[in-house]
Scaffold this active site. Structure first.
Site, short mmCIF file in Angstrom:
data_model
loop_
_atom_site.label_atom_id
_atom_site.label_comp_id
_atom_site.label_asym_id
_atom_site.label_seq_id
_atom_site.Cartn_x
_atom_site.Cartn_y
_atom_site.Cartn_z
NE ARG A 52 -6.27 -13.79 3.37
CZ ARG A 52 -6.87 -13.12 4.35
NH1 ARG A 52 -6.15 -13.17 5.56
NH2 ARG A 52 -7.97 -12.30 4.24
CG ASP A 54 -4.67 -9.10 -3.65
OD1 ASP A 54 -4.51 -9.75 -2.40
OD2 ASP A 54 -3.73 -8.49 -3.77
NE ARG A 199 -2.11 -5.75 -7.34
CZ ARG A 199 -3.27 -5.43 -6.68
NH1 ARG A 199 -3.56 -6.38 -5.91
NH2 ARG A 199 -3.84 -4.22 -6.86
#
Length: 251
Positions: A52, A54, A199
């Site tokens: 998934r 972002d 991140r």
């Protein structure tokens, strides 16, 4: 025609999309791909993706699979679907795979690369493609911090708070930070990633380079499982899915 399981290898620039996953009120990569595929195979299509990603995140390499009773040859699928896709999503290969193959469940390892444009002046060609960071970063200090993430750990300290997951334990195989001119690349490979994990890991390495804490303190931050002890979640535009590993020949 018997139902076939087709794996697609694709690449996309994520700037215009709200990530991979289909969403009710935002344009996603999966929805865009499914609409294009459905016109090729003449029935509604549901794609399973390798992860998934972002909103705003890119994929140099991505795998998705779908089921169809269409008899279209696999070598024709990329050409047919690409004419129905926007230019920022490209299917490069289609492979018929065993029924049990699943783009996310069959994935053994993933690599993400985060790019930082580290220069006093910005670069127009890296807008939404790398994080512009004007203060000089010492990549050797970042590497010392990155080394603390390698291995099997509870990664709660570097994931989005409030996301449900069966276990926050993951195994990071490598986390390598290199500089070429003004471009810093942070390549991290793991058996899986938590939401915003890469991140936040990069943000933690940047905090170490800024002197907010010593790079070796990252081990204790990980052990604390405290998200506020680690560095920030850096912007999505610098993040790319860059490598995937499968037993099947889908790449």
């Amino acid at each position: 025609m018997q139902e076939r399981n087709i794996a697609l290898k694709l690449m996309y620039v994520g700037t215009a999309y709200h990530g991979w996953q289909v969403q009710k009120n935002a344009v996603s990569v999966a929805e865009t791909l499914e609409k294009a595929l459905s016109t090729v195979v003449c029935h509604p299509v549901k794609c399973t993706g390798a992860g998934r990603t972002d909103a705003g995140v890119h994929a140099e390499v991505y795998i998705a699979n779908f089921h169809t009773r269409s008899s279209i040859p696999t070598d024709r699928i990329p050409l047919a679907v690409n004419t129905r896709l926007p230019d920022d999503i490209v299917v490069v290969k289609a492979t018929e795979v065993p029924e049990h193959f699943n783009a996310i469940g069959s994935c053994l390892r993933k690599e993400y690369t985060y790019r930082i444009y580290n220069s006093r002046l910005g670069n127009a060609f890296y807008v939404n493609r790398a994080w512009f960071y004007p203060k000089h970063l010492d990549e050797s200090i970042m590497q010392r911090a990155a080394d603390c993430f390698v291995g099997t750990h509870d990664f709660s300290a570097v994931r989005a708070v409030g996301t449900e997951v069966r276990s926050p334990v993951r195994t990071v195989h490598y986390f390598n930070i290199t500089r070429t001119g003004d471009l810093i690349e942070c390549r991290v490979c793991a058996n899986g990633f938590l939401y915003n994990m890469v991140r936040a890991m990069v943000g933690t390495c940047v905090y170490a380079a800024e002197g907010k804490f010593a790079p070796e303190d990252v081990s204790a931050i990980l052990e604390s499982r405290n998200r506020t002890a680690a560095g920030p979640t850096v912007p999505p535009g610098g993040l790319y899915m860059t490598q995937l590993w499968y037993d099947e020949d889908v790449l």
